[in-house]
Design an enzyme around this catalytic site. Structure first.
Site, PDB file in Angstrom:
ATOM      1  N   SER A  71      73.828  67.545  16.539  1.00 16.42           N
ATOM      2  CA  SER A  71      73.962  68.218  17.840  1.00 16.42           C
ATOM      3  C   SER A  71      73.769  69.724  17.805  1.00 16.42           C
ATOM      4  O   SER A  71      73.642  70.346  18.864  1.00 16.42           O
ATOM      5  CB  SER A  71      75.343  67.941  18.425  1.00 16.42           C
ATOM      6  OG  SER A  71      75.323  66.743  19.106  1.00 16.42           O
ATOM      7  N   LYS A 106      70.969  71.144  19.631  1.00 17.97           N
ATOM      8  CA  LYS A 106      70.987  71.265  21.099  1.00 17.97           C
ATOM      9  C   LYS A 106      70.923  72.716  21.572  1.00 17.97           C
ATOM     10  O   LYS A 106      70.456  72.987  22.674  1.00 17.97           O
ATOM     11  CB  LYS A 106      72.237  70.571  21.665  1.00 17.97           C
ATOM     12  CG  LYS A 106      72.212  69.050  21.460  1.00 17.97           C
ATOM     13  CD  LYS A 106      73.550  68.392  21.792  1.00 17.97           C
ATOM     14  CE  LYS A 106      73.486  66.888  21.554  1.00 17.97           C
ATOM     15  NZ  LYS A 106      74.807  66.236  21.707  1.00 17.97           N
ATOM     16  N   TYR A 154      64.209  63.744  20.799  1.00 19.55           N
ATOM     17  CA  TYR A 154      65.658  63.959  20.648  1.00 19.55           C
ATOM     18  C   TYR A 154      66.162  63.446  19.297  1.00 19.55           C
ATOM     19  O   TYR A 154      66.877  64.158  18.571  1.00 19.55           O
ATOM     20  CB  TYR A 154      66.414  63.284  21.806  1.00 19.55           C
ATOM     21  CG  TYR A 154      67.908  63.350  21.624  1.00 19.55           C
ATOM     22  CD1 TYR A 154      68.603  64.545  21.818  1.00 19.55           C
ATOM     23  CD2 TYR A 154      68.633  62.227  21.237  1.00 19.55           C
ATOM     24  CE1 TYR A 154      69.977  64.617  21.617  1.00 19.55           C
ATOM     25  CE2 TYR A 154      70.007  62.290  21.041  1.00 19.55           C
ATOM     26  CZ  TYR A 154      70.670  63.483  21.225  1.00 19.55           C
ATOM     27  OH  TYR A 154      72.026  63.559  21.017  1.00 19.55           O
ATOM     28  N   TYR A 166      82.384  69.942  21.542  1.00 22.66           N
ATOM     29  CA  TYR A 166      82.735  68.687  22.227  1.00 22.66           C
ATOM     30  C   TYR A 166      83.908  68.926  23.174  1.00 22.66           C
ATOM     31  O   TYR A 166      84.059  70.030  23.698  1.00 22.66           O
ATOM     32  CB  TYR A 166      83.043  67.579  21.204  1.00 22.66           C
ATOM     33  CG  TYR A 166      81.935  67.333  20.210  1.00 22.66           C
ATOM     34  CD1 TYR A 166      80.668  66.950  20.631  1.00 22.66           C
ATOM     35  CD2 TYR A 166      82.141  67.489  18.853  1.00 22.66           C
ATOM     36  CE1 TYR A 166      79.645  66.717  19.720  1.00 22.66           C
ATOM     37  CE2 TYR A 166      81.127  67.252  17.931  1.00 22.66           C
ATOM     38  CZ  TYR A 166      79.885  66.872  18.373  1.00 22.66           C
ATOM     39  OH  TYR A 166      78.880  66.644  17.479  1.00 22.66           O
ATOM     40  N   VAL A 176      77.568  65.866  14.331  1.00 23.86           N
ATOM     41  CA  VAL A 176      78.242  64.768  13.628  1.00 23.86           C
ATOM     42  C   VAL A 176      77.770  64.613  12.176  1.00 23.86           C
ATOM     43  O   VAL A 176      78.319  63.818  11.430  1.00 23.86           O
ATOM     44  CB  VAL A 176      78.126  63.415  14.374  1.00 23.86           C
ATOM     45  CG1 VAL A 176      78.898  63.438  15.675  1.00 23.86           C
ATOM     46  CG2 VAL A 176      76.673  63.018  14.594  1.00 23.86           C
TER      47      VAL A 176
HETATM   48  N1  GLU Z   1      72.193  62.287  17.151  1.00 29.61           N
HETATM   49  C1  GLU Z   1      73.562  62.214  17.540  1.00 29.61           C
HETATM   50  C2  GLU Z   1      73.715  61.320  18.751  1.00 29.61           C
HETATM   51  O1  GLU Z   1      72.884  61.364  19.577  1.00 29.61           O
HETATM   52  C3  GLU Z   1      74.061  63.594  17.819  1.00 29.61           C
HETATM   53  C4  GLU Z   1      75.504  63.596  18.103  1.00 29.61           C
HETATM   54  C5  GLU Z   1      76.218  64.826  17.682  1.00 29.61           C
HETATM   55  O2  GLU Z   1      75.943  65.437  16.657  1.00 29.61           O
HETATM   56  O3  GLU Z   1      77.120  65.171  18.431  1.00 29.61           O
HETATM   57  O4  GLU Z   1      74.624  60.567  18.858  1.00 29.61           O
END
Ligand code: GLU
Length: 304
Positions: A60, A63, A188, A240, A258
Site C-alpha cells: 500500500s 498508493k 494495481y 489504515y 501489508v
Molecule cells: N495489495 C494489497 C491489497 O490490495 C495492499 C494492501 C495493503 O498493503 O494495505 O490487499
C-alpha cells in the site's frame, strides 16, 4: 551499540505479538523476526540499523506514488471528484463504506477502493504503459534504476484478489472507474508487488520531505502543491484505521503496507523507511510503529 541499533533491539520484543499477512499467500513467506530502519536526511546523510537490507513488497505504500501521479495527470479537482479525502474507521479492504457513505465514491485514496480508483485515472494507452509509468516514477523517486516487480507476489495477488475485484467491479458499476476493470487491477496488483528495501522507502520519503524535489540533484519531480496534498492524506489516512492514534503518538505523515513497510516523512529534515513484516491487527508493522514512536520522541520529529 548506537542509538538506532538500541531502538531496533528494544522493539524486537513486539514482533511475537503480531502476524505476517497471510491473505495474499505469497506474503506468508516473509520473515516475522525482521525489523530494520533506514534514514536519509535532506543533506544526504544515511543511517541504518537492524535488518535494513531485507527485501519486501511495497504494497500500500505505492498508493502515495500513484496518488501523486494521478493528480499530476488529471489535476486535483478531477481526482477528488472520484475519490474522497476523509479518513475511515473501517479496514483497508472494506466494502461497506463504498455503498453507504460519501455519495458512492471511495472515502480516500489510501484504502484499497480509493487506490484502485486512483490508478484507474493514470494515463497510458494500455495497462503496460500505465504500469511502466508507475514503475519509472517510483525508480525516479528512489534514485534506484534496479527496482522490479516480485512476480510471485504479483501472481499470488492476482490469483487471490477477489475482494479487490469486488471493489473494482462495484466502482465500475457506479461509473467511478471508467476503464476496463482487469486492466486497472493489473496495474494495481503490479504496483503493490514492487520489491523495495528500507533505503528505497527512505529516499521516496525525502522527496516528500523536500516538497517534491529530489534532494540529491535538486530536480523537481512533483509540484509542491501536490506533494503537500499527498503528505496531508498520509497524515490523516496513511496508517489504515489507526491513523488518528498514529498522528497523536508519532506525528509524522506516514504510509504503511501489508508487506511490513512503513514510509515516514519528517518535513524539511529526513525520510525514514522501516521494515517489520509482523503486523498488528490493523495491518501496520507492529515493531515498526514502536520504532517510529521512539524515533519521533528521541529526535523530536512530531510535526504537530
Ligand atoms: N495489495 C494489497 C491489497 O490490495 C495492499 C494492501 C495493503 O498493503 O494495505 O490487499
Amino acid at each position: 551499540m548506537n542509538t538506532l541499533e538500541e531502538i531496533i533491539s528494544e522493539n524486537r520484543k513486539y514482533l511475537d505479538r503480531g502476524e505476517v499477512a497471510s491473505y495474499i499467500p505469497e506474503l506468508k513467506k516473509a520473515n516475522k523476526n525482521a525489523l530494520g530502519l533506514y534514514i536519509t536526511t535532506l543533506n544526504g546523510e544515511e543511517y541504518f540499523a537492524g535488518d535494513y537490507d531485507t527485501k519486501f513488497t511495497i504494497q500500500s505504500i505505492s498508493k502515495i506514488i500513484t496518488l501523486a501521479l494521478a493528480i499530476m495527470d488529471n489535476g486535483k479537482d478531477y481526482v477528488f471528484s472520484k475519490v474522497g479525502m476523509e479518513p475511515t474507521t473501517e479496514a483497508f479492504n472494506s466494502i461497506i463504506d463504498l455503498e453507504l457513505k460519501n455519495l458512492n465514491k471511495p472515502l480516500n485514496p489510501m484504502i484499497n477502493a480509493g487506490a484502485i480508483a486512483t490508478v484507474s485515472m493514470i494515463k497510458g494507452k494500455d495497462k503496460n504503459e500505465v504500469f511502466n509509468r508507475i514503475l519509472e516514477f517510483t525508480k525516479k523517486l528512489c534514485g534506484n534504476e534496479n527496482l522490479k516487480v516480485d512476480e510471485s507476489v504479483y501472481t499470488s495477488e492476482n490469483r487471490t484478489g477477489n475482494r479487490n475485484r469486488a471493489l473494482a467491479y462495484f466502482m465500475k458499476s457506479t461509473g467511478i472507474i471508467e476503464k476496463d476493470v482487469e486492466e486497472v487491477l493489473y496495474a494495481y496488483f503490479k504496483q503493490c508487488s514492487i520489491e523495495v528495501t528500507c533505503k528505497d522507502l527512505s529516499r521516496i520519503a525525502t522527496v516528500f520531505a523536500n516538497e517534491g524535489v529530489l534532494p540529491w540533484n535538486e530536480e523537481r519531480v512533483i509540484p509542491k502543491e501536490i506533494a503537500r496534498i499527498v503528505k496531508t492524506i498520509m497524515a490523516t489516512c496513511g496508517m489504515y484505521d489507526a491513523s488518528g492514534e498514529f498522528a497523536v503518538n508519532i506525528g509524522l505523515p506516514s504510509k504503511s503496507g501489508v508487506g511490513g513497510g512503513i514510509l515516514a516523512v519528517a518535513p524539511g529534515k529526513m525520510g525514514i523507511g522501516i521494515v517489520g513484516p509482523s503486523l498488528d491487527k490493523k495491518g501496520n508493522s507492529i515493531g515498526g510503529v514502536e520504532v517510529l514512536k521512539d524515533l519521533s520522541e528521541k529526535f523530536d520529529l512530531n510535526i504537530f
